[in-house]
Every structure is written in C-alpha cells, then in structure tokens.
Design an enzyme around this catalytic site. Structure first.
Site, PDB file in Angstrom:
ATOM      1  N   TRP A  85       0.785  -1.317  -0.062  1.00  0.00           N
ATOM      2  CA  TRP A  85       0.065   0.038   0.092  1.00  0.00           C
ATOM      3  C   TRP A  85       0.979   1.124   0.191  1.00  0.00           C
ATOM      4  O   TRP A  85       1.837   1.201   0.718  1.00  0.00           O
ATOM      5  CB  TRP A  85      -0.680   0.073   1.312  1.00  0.00           C
ATOM      6  N   TRP A  92       0.640   4.804   1.075  1.00  0.00           N
ATOM      7  CA  TRP A  92       1.278   5.454   2.401  1.00  0.00           C
ATOM      8  C   TRP A  92       1.752   4.770   3.429  1.00  0.00           C
ATOM      9  O   TRP A  92       2.690   5.154   4.246  1.00  0.00           O
ATOM     10  CB  TRP A  92       0.472   6.690   2.775  1.00  0.00           C
ATOM     11  N   ASP A 117     -11.109   5.629   4.681  1.00  0.00           N
ATOM     12  CA  ASP A 117     -12.077   4.920   3.924  1.00  0.00           C
ATOM     13  C   ASP A 117     -13.608   5.203   4.195  1.00  0.00           C
ATOM     14  O   ASP A 117     -14.486   5.645   3.221  1.00  0.00           O
ATOM     15  CB  ASP A 117     -12.017   3.499   3.975  1.00  0.00           C
ATOM     16  N   GLU A 146      -3.614  -1.883  14.427  1.00  0.00           N
ATOM     17  CA  GLU A 146      -3.929  -0.885  13.388  1.00  0.00           C
ATOM     18  C   GLU A 146      -4.247   0.296  13.631  1.00  0.00           C
ATOM     19  O   GLU A 146      -4.143   1.368  13.126  1.00  0.00           O
ATOM     20  CB  GLU A 146      -4.937  -1.673  12.212  1.00  0.00           C
TER      21      GLU A 146
HETATM   22  C1  9WN Z   1      -8.389   0.010   1.479  1.00  0.00           C
HETATM   23  C2  9WN Z   1      -3.489  -0.681   4.297  1.00  0.00           C
HETATM   24  C3  9WN Z   1      -4.638   0.337   4.062  1.00  0.00           C
HETATM   25  C4  9WN Z   1      -4.499   1.887   4.560  1.00  0.00           C
HETATM   26  C5  9WN Z   1      -5.726   2.582   4.423  1.00  0.00           C
HETATM   27  C6  9WN Z   1      -6.750   1.876   5.510  1.00  0.00           C
HETATM   28  C7  9WN Z   1      -7.139   0.679   4.943  1.00  0.00           C
HETATM   29  C8  9WN Z   1      -7.954  -0.559   2.673  1.00  0.00           C
HETATM   30  C9  9WN Z   1      -8.977  -1.356   3.407  1.00  0.00           C
HETATM   31  O1  9WN Z   1      -5.979  -0.253   4.801  1.00  0.00           O
HETATM   32  O2  9WN Z   1      -7.532   0.494   3.552  1.00  0.00           O
HETATM   33  O3  9WN Z   1      -7.168   0.877   0.878  1.00  0.00           O
HETATM   34  O4  9WN Z   1      -8.933  -2.513   2.632  1.00  0.00           O
HETATM   35  O5  9WN Z   1      -9.620  -1.427   4.083  1.00  0.00           O
HETATM   36  O6  9WN Z   1      -7.924   2.616   5.265  1.00  0.00           O
HETATM   37  O7  9WN Z   1      -5.532   3.767   5.231  1.00  0.00           O
HETATM   38  O8  9WN Z   1      -3.689   2.424   3.602  1.00  0.00           O
HETATM   39  O9  9WN Z   1      -3.229  -0.452   5.755  1.00  0.00           O
END
Ligand code: 9WN
Length: 418
Positions: free
Chosen positions: A33, A35, A159, A383
């Site tokens: 991912w 960020w 999200d 998380e």
């Molecule tokens: C969708 C990975 C990612 C973070 C996001 C967080 C969550 C994903 C999901 O997890 O999003 O991208 O499937 O829930 O909201 O900030 O980058 O940790």
C-alpha cells in the site's frame, strides 16, 4: 520494557518485509500500500537506512505513465484480499489499483535523505523526478478550485470517514451485484466499514474500471469527487519537502513554489464556518460534509496556524482518554471502534504531532506522542485503537504502527535525543 518494545517493532517490520516492500499486515493486507510504505520507510530508517530507500523505490516501480502512484501494488498473487487485481482491471505491470493515496512519500524521503545525504544523493537523483511527476499528476488530475479532490474514499486513506457520507449517499449501487468481502473474515465486522459503504466503494471501482481509468472521464462523470482537507494539507506539506529535495539535487523549484502558493490560498476554501473546522466539500453539490475529523487538524503539518483549530483540538483531547479520535467525539456520528469513524490511528497522530511541534505547540504535540506510546504499550501494535478505552482494533502486528513507534513515539527516541 522500552527496549523490548523497540525490538518487537523491528521484528514486526522484519516479519512483514517481503524483501523489497512491506505488507501492512499479514492476512488482511497482503500487498504493498502506498502511504503504508512511506511510513514503513520512515521506520526502517531508524535501523536499516538501505532498506528504507528500497521501500520507497519499490513503491515507485508501480508508478503509472501519467505520474500517478497507485494506492495498491499487487506484486505477487494472493487470494486474501478483496478487491484484488482482476477486479481493478488496470492492465498495469505489476498490477495495481486505479487510484492513489495520501502523498506522504516526499516528506519521509526527505527525512531519510537528511539522515545521511551522502548515501542518499544517488537514490534521490533517481527518485526526485518520479516524486515530481506524481505531485504534478495531483495538479493535473485532482486539483479543483484550489484544493485536492479524491475520486474514491479509499484514495483519502480514511475509507469510511463521516466526511464522505453526504457524497456517498449519491452513489448508485444498483449495478454492483454479488461479491464476497474478505476483510470481515480477518477482523471483527464492527471495527470495519459497513456493507452499505462497501457496496458504494465497489460501485466507484466498477465505474473507474468501466471507463478504463480515464482521468478526464472520471473527473467529469465519476460517481464521487470530493475535496479533502487531509489530501490538501498532506500535499501542501509534501510540496514543501519536495522543494527542499529539489534544492538538494539542483533542480528548478519554480513549479513547486507555484503549487505551494496555490494550495496555501486554496485550502482556506475548506474552512467551514458552521462547524469552525477544515471540512470536506462535495464539489458536485457544493455541500460541506459538516465533519470535524482528524484530517481537520493537519493544518499545522502543512505549516498553517489556526487558533480556532487549537481550541477545538484541546476540547477533543479532553473528551477522550487517548488522543486523537478520527472523528469529533461530541458528534452523533462518532463510533469509537469503527475504523475511520472514531478510532485513534498512530500514523495520523504522527502527522498531526509533527506539525504541532514544528508550529510551536509543544504541549499538544507531547500529549499526542505520549498517548500514542501509551496505546501501543498497553494494547500492542494494532492497526488503530479505541480512543475511549484504549483497546486495540483492526489488524495486529501492523507495519505502520511499528514504524511510527520506532521513528516518532518510542520513549527511547527522547533518551537518544537528550
Ligand atoms: C483500502 C492498508 C490500508 C490503509 C488505509 C486503510 C485501509 C484498505 C482497506 O488499509 O484501507 O485501501 O481495504 O480497508 O483505510 O488507510 O492504507 O493499511
């Protein structure tokens, strides 16, 4: 105890390390991912500078020709996550999603570079044009009325935040059909976005896929286009760091200076006088979300002082045991366990805390850092956390929580620093 938590954090990062990129956590998020990786690099830089550079470089291996750096890169096959590469249908190699994520990479690249400019210069010479192209993509494809918009709530990184509710209410889900979520088999469903949100998430993905991820088409006709104070503040800050990197490699800085001026002026349009906060704005309807969230407090991170925001920060900090809730706890939409509708996130605390410290608000910055350390000491490298009672939420052994512990929250940093 402190030493052992530092060691635990390094071990989590090593376990999630896939060699050239790091999974956010095994099972729930088995890919790279955007960020998350930038935060991972920030953490790696505390014990393995070379690995920190590799993390960012791998992220840019997924960059699109138009400059976008996608929010997920599917380097290897895994059945554990929905929506996977086939659903996104972007026809990239390696396969990727079709949207981006908050651009914290330039900021952490600068931190890594400044740790050892001699080692970093060759890496930076290669990386700088890629960072520049990504930021330029934001101005070409996500800049409207002076601020940065998102095409999907996933693009914001937050999200299911309440700031998207109004615009999400206009997303037509009639064509979504059947699909199976995987997230709720890994994590307690009451900590995750609800089903209505997911149907809308999928409707927006299908709309992007159906137009071949054509930017002009999505900006005109896409089901979701909302100005985000989070993205706007983060990109403004990132541009300031990119400017420093441009100087380090001897590149021209005028384009970046223009971007900084444009966002500094534009972001004031996101001030919602009704709630006295920076707020998301649905540019299709002209309606503010009416949502005071953790993103509203990224102003200092972007170098912007705001007295009212400081007063609101203090009010919210007094209302919960552990700062900083992702949504105003005095709002009826606050849900302390549900993902971006209330929980405290270590990474957001880090960004807000960095900003507060830089802008002279030491007491608030220390409060954030102290609360983040307490949450991790009591509940592990979760998380995110319930800000009311501190309990852990979402996935465990999480890369970015380990990373910010090492680079920002660990009390051992103060011992080293003193
Ligand atoms: C969708 C990975 C990612 C973070 C996001 C967080 C969550 C994903 C999901 O997890 O999003 O991208 O499937 O829930 O909201 O900030 O980058 O940790």
């Amino acid at each position: 105890m402190t030493t052992s938590l530092d060691e635990q954090a390094r071990n989590i990062m090593r376990r999630n390390d896939q060699g050239h990129y790091t999974m956010p956590t095994n099972g729930l998020y088995p890919y790279q991912w955007n960020w998350d990786s930038a935060f991972a690099a920030f953490g790696f830089a505390t014990f393995d500078l070379g690995r920190a550079w590799v993390e960012i470089e791998t992220l840019f291996s997924g960059q699109w020709e138009n400059g976008m750096v996608p929010h997920i890169i599917f380097h290897s096959e895994s059945s554990g996550y929905f929506p996977g590469p086939d659903v996104w249908g972007t026809e990239q190699s390696p396969p990727t999603s079709g949207i981006s994520q908050p651009p914290v990479a330039a900021t952490f690249t600068r931190a890594i570079f400044e740790q050892n400019p001699e080692v970093g210069l060759n890496h930076l010479k290669d990386l700088f044009p890629k960072l520049l192209a990504w930021h330029r993509w934001f101005f070409e494809c996500r800049f409207e009325n002076g601020v940065i918009v998102v095409n999907h709530p996933w693009e914001s990184g937050r999200d299911n935040a309440p700031e998207w509710d109004e615009a999400m209410g206009n997303v037509d889900t009639s064509g979504v059909g059947e699909y199976t979520r995987n997230d709720t088999s890994h994590v307690d469903p009451h900590m995750r976005p609800n089903q209505t949100d997911y149907d809308r998430f999928m409707a927006i993905v299908y709309a992007g896929r159906d137009c071949g991820w054509n930017e002009a088409n999505m900006s005109e006709n896409g089901p979701f286009r909302v100005a985000d104070p989070g993205m706007t503040f983060i990109l403004l800050r990132a541009n300031k760091d990119l400017l420093a990197l441009a100087e380090a490699v001897g590149a021209n800085t005028s384009e970046i200076q223009n971007w900084i001026q444009a966002l500094e002026a534009g972001v004031q349009q996101l001030w919602n006088p009704e709630i006295q906060a920076y707020d998301a704005l649905n540019i299709r309807t002209g309606k503010f979300a009416g949502s005071m969230s953790s993103a509203s407090f990224l102003c200092w991170y972007a170098g912007i002082q705001n007295e009212t925001a400081l007063i609101e920060f203090n009010r919210i900090a007094a209302a919960v045991k552990y700062t900083f809730p992702s949504h105003d706890p005095d709002s009826e939409r606050f849900e302390p366990f549900r993902y971006w509708r209330g929980p405290a996130w270590g990474i957001v605390n880090t960004l807000i805390g960095i900003g507060l410290a830089e802008m002279g608000h030491q007491a608030q910055a220390e409060k954030l850092r102290g609360d983040t350390a307490k949450l991790i000491e009591q509940s592990g490298f979760a998380e995110y956390f319930n800000p009311v009672d501190g309990s852990p939420a979402g996935g465990m052994d999480f890369t970015w929580t380990a990373a910010i512990w090492l680079a920002w929250a660990s009390p051992s940093l103060q011992i080293k620093g003193s």
